[in-house]
Enzyme design. Sequence first.
Site, PDB file in Angstrom:
ATOM      1  N   PHE A 205       0.830  -1.207   0.000  1.00  0.00           N
ATOM      2  CA  PHE A 205       0.000   0.000   0.000  1.00  0.00           C
ATOM      3  C   PHE A 205       0.866   1.259   0.000  1.00  0.00           C
ATOM      4  O   PHE A 205       0.618   2.199  -0.767  1.00  0.00           O
ATOM      5  CB  PHE A 205      -0.918  -0.030   1.219  1.00  0.00           C
ATOM      6  CG  PHE A 205      -1.737   1.209   1.430  1.00  0.00           C
ATOM      7  CD1 PHE A 205      -2.980   1.345   0.841  1.00  0.00           C
ATOM      8  CD2 PHE A 205      -1.260   2.243   2.241  1.00  0.00           C
ATOM      9  CE1 PHE A 205      -3.740   2.484   1.042  1.00  0.00           C
ATOM     10  CE2 PHE A 205      -2.004   3.384   2.451  1.00  0.00           C
ATOM     11  CZ  PHE A 205      -3.252   3.509   1.848  1.00  0.00           C
ATOM     12  N   ASP A 206       1.872   1.315   0.858  1.00  0.00           N
ATOM     13  CA  ASP A 206       2.736   2.491   0.957  1.00  0.00           C
ATOM     14  C   ASP A 206       3.426   2.801  -0.366  1.00  0.00           C
ATOM     15  O   ASP A 206       3.438   3.943  -0.837  1.00  0.00           O
ATOM     16  CB  ASP A 206       3.826   2.269   2.026  1.00  0.00           C
ATOM     17  CG  ASP A 206       3.268   1.981   3.391  1.00  0.00           C
ATOM     18  OD1 ASP A 206       2.358   1.133   3.491  1.00  0.00           O
ATOM     19  OD2 ASP A 206       3.732   2.593   4.353  1.00  0.00           O
ATOM     20  N   THR A 207       4.024   1.761  -0.944  1.00  0.00           N
ATOM     21  CA  THR A 207       4.762   1.952  -2.198  1.00  0.00           C
ATOM     22  C   THR A 207       3.841   2.444  -3.302  1.00  0.00           C
ATOM     23  O   THR A 207       4.182   3.383  -4.044  1.00  0.00           O
ATOM     24  CB  THR A 207       5.429   0.633  -2.614  1.00  0.00           C
ATOM     25  OG1 THR A 207       6.306   0.191  -1.580  1.00  0.00           O
ATOM     26  CG2 THR A 207       6.214   0.813  -3.904  1.00  0.00           C
TER      27      THR A 207
END
Length: 448
Positions: A205-207
Amino acid sequence: MRTDTPRGTLPAREHLLAHTAGRPVLDVVIPVHNEEKDLERCVRRLHDHLVRTFPYGFRITVADNASTDATPQVATWLAHSIPEVEAYRLEEKGRGRALRTVWSHSDAPVLAYMDVDLSTDLNALLPLVAPLISGHSDLAIGSRLARSSRVVRGPKREFISRAYNLILRGSLAARFSDAQCGFKAIRREVAERLLPMVEDTGWFFDTELLVLAERAGLRIHEVPVDWVDDPDSTVHIVSTATEDLKGVWRVGRALAVGALPLDRLARPFGDDPRDRQLSGVPGGLARQLVGFCVVGALSTLLYLLLYSLFRAGVGPQVANAGALLLSAVANTAANRRLTFGIRGRERAVRHQAQGLVVFGIGLALTSGSLAALDAAAGNPSHGTELAVLIAANLAATMLRFLLFRAWVFPDRRDDDVSADDHVPADGRLPADHERPASELPYTVRNSR
């Protein structure tokens, strides 16, 4: 990937007020799964730090995603005990899912998250969110790979982290230094546009969030952090790495085919100092001229190279037509993306068709110049042909810019916003677009 985001550009960034009529300025989310042992210690330590050092109103939200131990009970007890703490309970596992759910329903203008182990020194929290509060940046991330960061962890995790970020730089052209540090923040109006495009619900999700933000031209602020590895971390390195690589492939493919409407995230006129009004110059013209000249210079070099290659086997007219056609297609695509900031596949075929019309005008101009040269000089040298073609191409370039700006790529942002009059000026969806209360996850709010 979903593309049903609110239309229109983002509003200009503004400095947030210190007092926001009873709502917090910052909402710090702590996603947890089976963290009954560490949760209370983490929340109390974070709360104490914010009370002592943070000059704005804040909230701490514990986002429990499908814990099977006593984590939900601990979170509920903390929410009843501490006024600034809330608890969310989700029945499905996934850190990305937890962050998306809480961020999507938070009323705080700045949204952040950190891992429950508090591996990152909390002194970096205020520097993390300050650029978002001031209106300078859209997102902020902590970086363990910056030169001034101080990190304590084993060689295995160090190698995996650096290798992963190297993969991101090589495959997705990412320029941020650390995608996986569990210490990030985002402005709410940016999250409202960006989250619907993020498909992953787990560790990738972050990437995905950062890659899409960077490709959309949003400003990402990086903060060097002091970070100490948690030896009791429950992250499964192999399975997480496998899912991350699958995510890299999926996002790279979506970006390659233009499947994401990233142009909808662009900042409005006036927010970028390069677009500020110049006396006697239409808005945006100066920036477009620079981009067009750069693309035009590269296109001219490509054209001359192709013409010289074709001229070795065919006559000047055929060589000119072939070189001009290929360079015109490349020129239209480059100007569409770089000069006029249009992304995605919408109107792409139409733009190329209009570009071919402009190409036809350029072809008539350069071919006419060659015909005139042949009639006047009989059998001109190759150098003379190139000189005449350069002059003709300069004239065609000026005409091409005017046609591109007024006909092929006119500014349609105002039309797009007015056409979607159901979306307010701030870009937020109206209430009837939100999920009904029966579908919201279980929430515990302090009643005091």
